[in-house]
Design an enzyme around this catalytic site. Structure first.
Site, PDB file in Angstrom:
ATOM      1  N   ASP A  97      46.810  35.995  44.380  1.00  0.00           N
ATOM      2  CA  ASP A  97      46.634  35.496  43.013  1.00  0.00           C
ATOM      3  C   ASP A  97      47.492  36.295  42.033  1.00  0.00           C
ATOM      4  O   ASP A  97      48.242  35.745  41.246  1.00  0.00           O
ATOM      5  CB  ASP A  97      45.143  35.535  42.608  1.00  0.00           C
ATOM      6  CG  ASP A  97      44.477  36.896  42.820  1.00  0.00           C
ATOM      7  OD1 ASP A  97      45.106  37.825  43.371  1.00  0.00           O
ATOM      8  OD2 ASP A  97      43.287  37.025  42.451  1.00  0.00           O
ATOM      9  N   ASP A 100      48.761  43.512  40.871  1.00  0.00           N
ATOM     10  CA  ASP A 100      48.415  44.466  39.817  1.00  0.00           C
ATOM     11  C   ASP A 100      49.010  45.825  40.215  1.00  0.00           C
ATOM     12  O   ASP A 100      50.174  46.081  39.963  1.00  0.00           O
ATOM     13  CB  ASP A 100      46.888  44.482  39.679  1.00  0.00           C
ATOM     14  CG  ASP A 100      46.390  45.294  38.506  1.00  0.00           C
ATOM     15  OD1 ASP A 100      47.089  45.369  37.489  1.00  0.00           O
ATOM     16  OD2 ASP A 100      45.277  45.861  38.596  1.00  0.00           O
ATOM     17  N   PHE A 149      44.230  41.784  31.276  1.00  0.00           N
ATOM     18  CA  PHE A 149      43.321  41.167  32.237  1.00  0.00           C
ATOM     19  C   PHE A 149      43.267  39.658  31.998  1.00  0.00           C
ATOM     20  O   PHE A 149      43.040  39.207  30.879  1.00  0.00           O
ATOM     21  CB  PHE A 149      41.922  41.778  32.127  1.00  0.00           C
ATOM     22  CG  PHE A 149      41.069  41.492  33.322  1.00  0.00           C
ATOM     23  CD1 PHE A 149      41.177  42.271  34.465  1.00  0.00           C
ATOM     24  CD2 PHE A 149      40.189  40.418  33.329  1.00  0.00           C
ATOM     25  CE1 PHE A 149      40.419  41.994  35.588  1.00  0.00           C
ATOM     26  CE2 PHE A 149      39.421  40.137  34.452  1.00  0.00           C
ATOM     27  CZ  PHE A 149      39.532  40.929  35.580  1.00  0.00           C
ATOM     28  N   ARG A 162      36.589  31.499  37.917  1.00  0.00           N
ATOM     29  CA  ARG A 162      37.616  31.077  38.881  1.00  0.00           C
ATOM     30  C   ARG A 162      37.937  29.597  38.744  1.00  0.00           C
ATOM     31  O   ARG A 162      39.029  29.151  39.065  1.00  0.00           O
ATOM     32  CB  ARG A 162      37.143  31.330  40.320  1.00  0.00           C
ATOM     33  CG  ARG A 162      36.965  32.793  40.679  1.00  0.00           C
ATOM     34  CD  ARG A 162      36.761  32.919  42.187  1.00  0.00           C
ATOM     35  NE  ARG A 162      36.164  34.181  42.576  1.00  0.00           N
ATOM     36  CZ  ARG A 162      36.836  35.307  42.780  1.00  0.00           C
ATOM     37  NH1 ARG A 162      38.139  35.335  42.595  1.00  0.00           N
ATOM     38  NH2 ARG A 162      36.210  36.408  43.149  1.00  0.00           N
TER      39      ARG A 162
HETATM   40  P1  IMP Z   1      46.126  45.146  43.270  1.00  0.00           P
HETATM   41  O1  IMP Z   1      45.835  46.195  42.223  1.00  0.00           O
HETATM   42  O2  IMP Z   1      47.562  44.675  43.175  1.00  0.00           O
HETATM   43  O3  IMP Z   1      45.775  45.620  44.632  1.00  0.00           O
HETATM   44  O4  IMP Z   1      45.224  43.895  42.924  1.00  0.00           O
HETATM   45  C1  IMP Z   1      43.954  43.783  43.475  1.00  0.00           C
HETATM   46  C2  IMP Z   1      43.206  42.565  43.006  1.00  0.00           C
HETATM   47  O5  IMP Z   1      42.681  42.857  41.728  1.00  0.00           O
HETATM   48  C3  IMP Z   1      43.942  41.258  42.827  1.00  0.00           C
HETATM   49  O6  IMP Z   1      44.145  40.533  44.015  1.00  0.00           O
HETATM   50  C4  IMP Z   1      42.951  40.527  41.928  1.00  0.00           C
HETATM   51  O7  IMP Z   1      41.905  39.944  42.681  1.00  0.00           O
HETATM   52  C5  IMP Z   1      42.402  41.669  41.085  1.00  0.00           C
HETATM   53  N1  IMP Z   1      43.032  41.657  39.748  1.00  0.00           N
HETATM   54  C6  IMP Z   1      44.036  42.434  39.303  1.00  0.00           C
HETATM   55  N2  IMP Z   1      44.353  42.134  38.030  1.00  0.00           N
HETATM   56  C7  IMP Z   1      43.510  41.134  37.661  1.00  0.00           C
HETATM   57  C8  IMP Z   1      43.329  40.357  36.452  1.00  0.00           C
HETATM   58  O8  IMP Z   1      44.019  40.519  35.426  1.00  0.00           O
HETATM   59  N3  IMP Z   1      42.347  39.419  36.492  1.00  0.00           N
HETATM   60  C9  IMP Z   1      41.561  39.181  37.574  1.00  0.00           C
HETATM   61  N4  IMP Z   1      41.694  39.868  38.723  1.00  0.00           N
HETATM   62  C10 IMP Z   1      42.666  40.827  38.769  1.00  0.00           C
HETATM   63 MG    MG Z   2      39.267  39.557  42.072  1.00  0.00          MG
END
Ligand code: IMP
Ligand code: MG
Length: 174
Positions: A97, A100, A149, A162
């Protein structure tokens, strides 16, 4: 029960971009086809639309990862449910999705590469480059956003929102 947020990307903007990404994937992977690995739960909606925009043969599988933030500043990611498709020698596209910190996709790509796919690429609907903490090799990117966010189109806040057909930036100030 109002669920109206100002859209950062409307449903029609998202559908247009998904169609473009589907065409790119079709072109790149060709008649050999692709195993699309949807990262649950956030990428469920995006993956469902993306596979229907891909015109070459598609197999669909799912992987699940949870990130636990301990007392240390860095979170650790664990795979809690694995794919069941044998991807050895196949072309694989991981669909996220949002990127981050990049830690989730990093762990998933390392894990899947051990299964010896012929090709392994990453797609994400959204990318927050300012938040990356590890190198990210993102082959297919829907939209690049600021370090804010966002919710909707699969993305949640504590399991909610969602189902929104658009993406909204959550205003944490108000
Ligand atoms: P990562 O920090 O790249 O490992 O991201 C981990 C997970 O955090 C993503 O797959 C999303 O499910 C969630 N996430 C990160 N940023 C957002 C946001 O802005 N909104 C909703 N979920 C987020
Ligand atoms: Mg999530």
């Amino acid at each position: 029960m109002t669920k109206n947020f100002p859209a950062l990307y409307s449903a029609s903007e998202i559908q247009r971009r998904v169609a473009e990404l589907g065409a790119e994937v079709t072109n790149d992977f060709g008649s050999e086809g692709v195993v699309v690995v949807c990262v649950l739960k956030g990428a469920a909606i995006f993956s469902a639309d993306l596979v229907r925009a891909i015109r070459c043969p598609v197999e669909l599988d799912f992987i699940r990862a949870n990130s636990y933030v301990g007392t240390q500043s860095s979170g650790t990611v664990q795979i809690t449910s694995d794919i069941t498709t044998d991807v050895a020698g196949k072309q694989v596209l991981v669909v996220e999705d949002i990127i981050d910190t990049g830690r989730t996709s990093d762990v998933i790509l390392r894990h899947l590469s051990q299964k010896k796919p012929k090709r392994l690429e990453l797609a994400a609907l959204l990318d927050k480059p300012a938040a990356h903490e590890v190198p990210v090799n993102l082959r297919y990117k829907g939209f690049q956003i600021a370090n804010e966010f966002v919710i909707g189109y699969g993305l949640d806040l504590d399991g909610k929102y969602r189902e929104l057909p658009y993406i909204a930036q959550l205003n944490t100030q108000s």
